[in-house]
Design an enzyme around this catalytic site. Structure first.
Site, PDB file in Angstrom:
ATOM      1  N   ASP A 301       0.851  -1.207   0.000  1.00 24.89           N
ATOM      2  CA  ASP A 301       0.000   0.000   0.000  1.00 24.89           C
ATOM      3  C   ASP A 301       0.878   1.245   0.000  1.00 24.89           C
ATOM      4  O   ASP A 301       0.580   2.226  -0.700  1.00 24.89           O
ATOM      5  CB  ASP A 301      -0.896   0.051   1.241  1.00 24.89           C
ATOM      6  CG  ASP A 301      -1.759  -1.185   1.397  1.00 24.89           C
ATOM      7  OD1 ASP A 301      -1.967  -1.902   0.406  1.00 24.89           O
ATOM      8  OD2 ASP A 301      -2.226  -1.419   2.534  1.00 24.89           O
TER       9      ASP A 301
HETATM   10  P1  ADP Z   1       2.689  -6.420  -0.454  1.00 23.92           P
HETATM   11  O1  ADP Z   1       2.702  -5.723   0.871  1.00 23.92           O
HETATM   12  O2  ADP Z   1       1.538  -6.038  -1.295  1.00 23.92           O
HETATM   13  O3  ADP Z   1       2.907  -7.906  -0.360  1.00 23.92           O
HETATM   14  P2  ADP Z   1       5.452  -6.314  -1.248  1.00 23.92           P
HETATM   15  O4  ADP Z   1       5.696  -7.306  -0.155  1.00 23.92           O
HETATM   16  O5  ADP Z   1       5.832  -6.711  -2.631  1.00 23.92           O
HETATM   17  O6  ADP Z   1       3.942  -5.825  -1.257  1.00 23.92           O
HETATM   18  O7  ADP Z   1       6.231  -4.974  -0.856  1.00 23.92           O
HETATM   19  C1  ADP Z   1       6.066  -3.801  -1.616  1.00 23.92           C
HETATM   20  C2  ADP Z   1       7.314  -2.976  -1.567  1.00 23.92           C
HETATM   21  O8  ADP Z   1       7.648  -2.740  -0.211  1.00 23.92           O
HETATM   22  C3  ADP Z   1       8.560  -3.606  -2.161  1.00 23.92           C
HETATM   23  O9  ADP Z   1       8.658  -3.398  -3.559  1.00 23.92           O
HETATM   24  C4  ADP Z   1       9.653  -2.867  -1.411  1.00 23.92           C
HETATM   25  O10 ADP Z   1       9.868  -1.596  -1.941  1.00 23.92           O
HETATM   26  C5  ADP Z   1       9.040  -2.677  -0.052  1.00 23.92           C
HETATM   27  N1  ADP Z   1       9.476  -3.727   0.885  1.00 23.92           N
HETATM   28  C6  ADP Z   1       8.767  -4.783   1.327  1.00 23.92           C
HETATM   29  N2  ADP Z   1       9.480  -5.524   2.189  1.00 23.92           N
HETATM   30  C7  ADP Z   1      10.677  -4.912   2.299  1.00 23.92           C
HETATM   31  C8  ADP Z   1      11.885  -5.138   3.054  1.00 23.92           C
HETATM   32  N3  ADP Z   1      12.001  -6.185   3.880  1.00 23.92           N
HETATM   33  N4  ADP Z   1      12.895  -4.248   2.910  1.00 23.92           N
HETATM   34  C9  ADP Z   1      12.805  -3.189   2.102  1.00 23.92           C
HETATM   35  N5  ADP Z   1      11.706  -2.922   1.374  1.00 23.92           N
HETATM   36  C10 ADP Z   1      10.668  -3.754   1.457  1.00 23.92           C
HETATM   37 MG    MG Z   2      -0.384  -5.620  -1.248  1.00 26.39          MG
END
Ligand code: ADP
Ligand code: MG
Ligand code: MG
Length: 346
Positions: A301
């Protein structure tokens, strides 16, 4: 008071209060849920919310995916840039949501349902996993009649960019399509998030009716895979799925379809259809040390918030994605989908 000049970004989805508590295997089993999932609540889940509050020291946090995104975008934009629309109940939970938005500078235009309570999302935390069980309640009562009222529709017309969360496909497809058509007719960007695997799985027809209007399609890796599977594509490579998503029917031919798939700590994948073919690219995330990670709920989000802020600012795809990664990295250092104060600047 609504800004007379309107708000450049208009967001629509389901306003929810998150009830977040730490659970264990037994609790997941009791409610029949997976450790990492997002589902709509059934009868057997109705006791979860009290259980979380009474027995798991649960915290109340303003949630609702696109409402988080709206707050995130406003975090990066000048004052009075974002209006958020959805349906709440007539209760103290709605007041909490409204206050949280107002504090973040997001203007809300809620429909207030007289009967149903404000929707809630029960979050069971086990280690690094989050199981989200949503009882939409009032959020399910959003009506296109609310959107079409002259004072609300004036905000729709004044908006320059639209962001709709896929979760709203379970609520009011006509409202989503009304915004989508307004965007396409006036060549304004329509940004849409897949939101959760169950949307392409179980709301495939609703999703397929909206896809032709989508300029920027955002999802994570599991949502992209769920889309491929429910459409019988037989593709499991994220870049291949992203590519194929760009080729689906498009109403507004003045804008290319751009697909953005985030993958947690792995690079974000994009696909763009251009005259010379489909271009895919990868963008690294903003790495942060493990010990600084507080809560990854709503990372996607927050990413969408930073990204769509870039689109509102007329920034390039590269910059908009980097803004998304930046805002997501800030958000996961906070509890719940929130952002640090005093404000940090990109
Ligand atoms: P969702 O919350 O919809 O599953 P994601 O897990 O793909 O989405 O995370 C979205 C974005 O959040 C990633 O592209 C990254 O920029 C950031 N992000 C998520 N987890 C991490 C992490 N452990 N460290 C750094 N950035 C993160
Ligand atoms: Mg999501
Ligand atoms: Mg993820």
């Amino acid at each position: 008071m609504a800004a007379p000049q309107g708000y450049p970004l208009l967001c629509l989805e389901n306003p929810l209060l998150d009830i977040q508590g730490v659970g264990d295997e037994a609790m997941l089993e009791k409610y029949g849920v997976k450790a990492n999932d997002a589902i709509l609540a059934e009868e057997k889940h109705m006791g979860l919310y009290e259980d979380l509050l009474q027995n798991h020291d649960a915290k109340l946090i303003a949630g609702g995916a696109a409402q988080n995104t709206a707050r995130g975008a406003q975090y990066m934009l000048p004052e009075n840039s974002v209006v958020y629309i959805g349906c709440v109940g007539k209760d103290k939970y709605a007041d909490i949501l409204k206050e949280t938005c107002e504090k973040a500078g997001v203007h809300t235009e809620y429909r207030v349902d007289e009967v149903q309570p404000t929707g809630k999302c029960g979050v069971i935390i086990t280690g690094h996993n989050r199981s989200m069980i949503t009882h939409l309640a009032a959020a399910n009562e959003y009506k296109i009649e609310h959107l079409k009222q002259p004072h609300i529709w004036a905000l729709v017309e004044k908006a320059q960019v639209y962001y709709v969360g896929g979760y709203h496909l379970t609520v009011s497809v006509p409202a989503v399509l009304a915004l989508a058509e307004e965007a396409a007719t006036n060549n304004k960007p329509f940004v849409f998030s897949l939101s959760a695997p169950f949307i392409p799985q179980f709301f495939k027809d609703q999703l397929d009716s909206v896809i032709p209007y989508v300029d920027y399609l955002i999802g994570n890796e599991t949502e992209a895979l769920a889309f491929s599977e429910s459409h019988g594509w037989g593709l499991t490579d994220i870049a291949e799925i992203a590519k194929k998503l760009t080729t689906l029917e498009k109403k507004n031919t003045q804008r290319p379809r751009i697909v953005i798939v985030t993958q947690g700590t792995l690079p974000t994948v994009t696909a763009v259809s251009t005259a010379s073919g489909i271009e895919t690219k990868e963008y690294p995330v903003h790495e942060i040390p493990k010990e600084k990670i507080n809560d990854t709920t709503g990372a996607g989000d927050a990413f969408a918030g930073g990204f769509v802020a870039g689109i509102v600012q007329g920034k390039s795809l590269e910059e908009s994605i980097d803004q998304g990664q930046w805002l997501a990295s800030l958000s996961i250092q906070e509890l719940g989908p929130s952002f640090p104060f005093p404000k940090q600047t990109y």
